[in-house]
Design an enzyme around this catalytic site. Sequence first.
Site, PDB file in Angstrom:
ATOM      1  N   LYS A 234       0.849  -1.200   0.000  1.00 35.65           N
ATOM      2  CA  LYS A 234       0.000   0.000   0.000  1.00 35.65           C
ATOM      3  C   LYS A 234       0.882   1.247   0.000  1.00 35.65           C
ATOM      4  O   LYS A 234       1.904   1.292   0.706  1.00 35.65           O
ATOM      5  CB  LYS A 234      -0.902  -0.002   1.232  1.00 35.65           C
ATOM      6  CG  LYS A 234      -1.929   1.127   1.242  1.00 35.65           C
ATOM      7  CD  LYS A 234      -2.814   1.053   2.465  1.00 35.65           C
ATOM      8  CE  LYS A 234      -3.922   2.088   2.469  1.00 35.65           C
ATOM      9  NZ  LYS A 234      -4.796   1.992   3.638  1.00 35.65           N
TER      10      LYS A 234
ATOM     11  N   SER B 175      -9.717   1.779   2.462  1.00 31.99           N
ATOM     12  CA  SER B 175      -8.865   2.514   1.569  1.00 31.99           C
ATOM     13  C   SER B 175      -7.807   1.671   0.866  1.00 31.99           C
ATOM     14  O   SER B 175      -7.240   2.105  -0.132  1.00 31.99           O
ATOM     15  CB  SER B 175      -8.173   3.638   2.339  1.00 31.99           C
ATOM     16  OG  SER B 175      -7.332   3.106   3.344  1.00 31.99           O
TER      17      SER B 175
ATOM     18  N   SER C 151      -9.889  -0.361   6.670  1.00 31.35           N
ATOM     19  CA  SER C 151      -9.296  -0.276   5.334  1.00 31.35           C
ATOM     20  C   SER C 151      -8.613  -1.526   4.803  1.00 31.35           C
ATOM     21  O   SER C 151      -8.265  -1.561   3.626  1.00 31.35           O
ATOM     22  CB  SER C 151      -8.312   0.880   5.285  1.00 31.35           C
ATOM     23  OG  SER C 151      -9.028   2.062   5.105  1.00 31.35           O
TER      24      SER C 151
HETATM   25  N1  GLN Z   1     -13.094   4.259   5.847  1.00 29.75           N
HETATM   26  C1  GLN Z   1     -12.488   4.655   7.069  1.00 29.75           C
HETATM   27  C2  GLN Z   1     -12.064   6.089   6.998  1.00 29.75           C
HETATM   28  O1  GLN Z   1     -12.265   6.664   5.985  1.00 29.75           O
HETATM   29  C3  GLN Z   1     -11.322   3.772   7.385  1.00 29.75           C
HETATM   30  C4  GLN Z   1     -10.096   4.136   6.663  1.00 29.75           C
HETATM   31  C5  GLN Z   1      -8.920   3.309   7.056  1.00 29.75           C
HETATM   32  O2  GLN Z   1      -9.056   2.287   7.725  1.00 29.75           O
HETATM   33  N2  GLN Z   1      -7.742   3.790   6.709  1.00 29.75           N
HETATM   34  O3  GLN Z   1     -11.550   6.645   7.909  1.00 29.75           O
END
Ligand code: GLN
Length: 446
Positions: A44, A119, A143
């Site tokens: 990532k 994400s 994410s």
């Molecule tokens: N969707 C969640 C957010 O936008 C989690 C994102 C993540 O785990 N990095 O904060």
Amino acid sequence: MSQLSSQFEEIKEKNQTINAYITFSDLSDNTSNGKLSGKTIAIKDTISTAGLRTTCASKMLENYIPPFDAHVVSLLKNQGATILGKANCDEFAMGSSTEHSAFGVTRNPHDLERVPGGSSGGSAAAVAGNLADLALGSDTGGSIRCPASFCGIVGLKPTYGLVSRYGLIAYGNSLEQIGPMAKNVHDCALLLECISDYDNRDATCVNTKKIKYTEHLDDDISNMKIAVPKEFFGTGTDPKVEETVRNTIDKLASEGAIVEEINIESIKYSLAAYYIIAMSEASSNLARFDGLRYGLHTGKSKDWNELFSNNRKSGFGFEVKRRIMLGTFALSSGYFDEYYIKAQKVRSIITNDFKKIFDKFDAIVGPTMPTLPFKLGEKLTNPLSMYMSDIDTVSANLAGIPSISVPCGYSDNLPIGIQIMSSHFEEKTLLNLGSKIEQIRGFDVE
Ligand code: GLN
């Protein structure tokens, strides 16, 4: 041409459609002998790689080349993994669909008109679309698990403190962990074995006994006690998701697990608490990107105030700006007690509630995502509906407990993931149950 380099050319070709990668590495076959020899991996793009551009999917870091490797990246290299490149994600890991990337959206390999989740959507799409054997993601509020669920693969968020965050560019530092993503539970366990290693450069890393997760996959699950919280099947849960997840739970019961429905009252506050804490931490963590200390520099301005504003205005995308502003608001004097402190109190209540449950149960099971993968653009203009999709994942981050998503079925050819949580440092229970689910669900992930 070696087999690896012709495979690499094919991957680059496929990437033109899927857009799982932002940057490809200068492919060098890793000759170290280790547990990951011969395996390819996507990292990532929030995780630092020495000499390889690391953008956090943001214009702010478009030209940033880290001078060092994240701890997890050094571990992978030592274990013989071949790093193929940096995976697309939502900008600074903020999002649930990988549509908030400055480098274009990633598409779900199961349906190119749908999101891969986020994400860590590029990581999941790379594995699901055969653009890498394995991937690393990071999970602040879901994410890793969300894109694993939407792309039909396995993804695990480790206990807070099990994996070093050294070299992970911070979003919500008290919530997030780097974790493994793979096609099957065995490979996920293997990758977790390689990256869970004590590192004193992350002050929150815990020095625990090393566990060979791959050796616990076939442990007996009979008499294992599983709690199923009613709250995980609340309004907004797609009936097809509910049916598939409940069927899988029934199968676990026929294998001898003891299943009981429970209530976790505090869970209804988890999403609100999560977003206040995550945005507050984001506003603080992202303050360093001003173009002087780090990030995009736009050129001449009349004073530093204007320069900082110009740099931040041009470098950050819309969603990141929204969160910095909301987080700054929640931390401002006068509102701090009302929002941030209250959210922290809710966090303690949720953590205690989980503790009490794990006094009686080995695991908590429910859906990973309330819905099937949605269409590209469907939630982009409605941030609240996007935030709502994290309803079932954020509580594990607030409590710091480990959680896995394992594919358990399909509806309309779209994958459905089941989520399992356990007590701190009980990853082996998750992997054990996950492996059982693979045996009983009646299909293979190719
Ligand atoms: N969707 C969640 C957010 O936008 C989690 C994102 C993540 O785990 N990095 O904060």
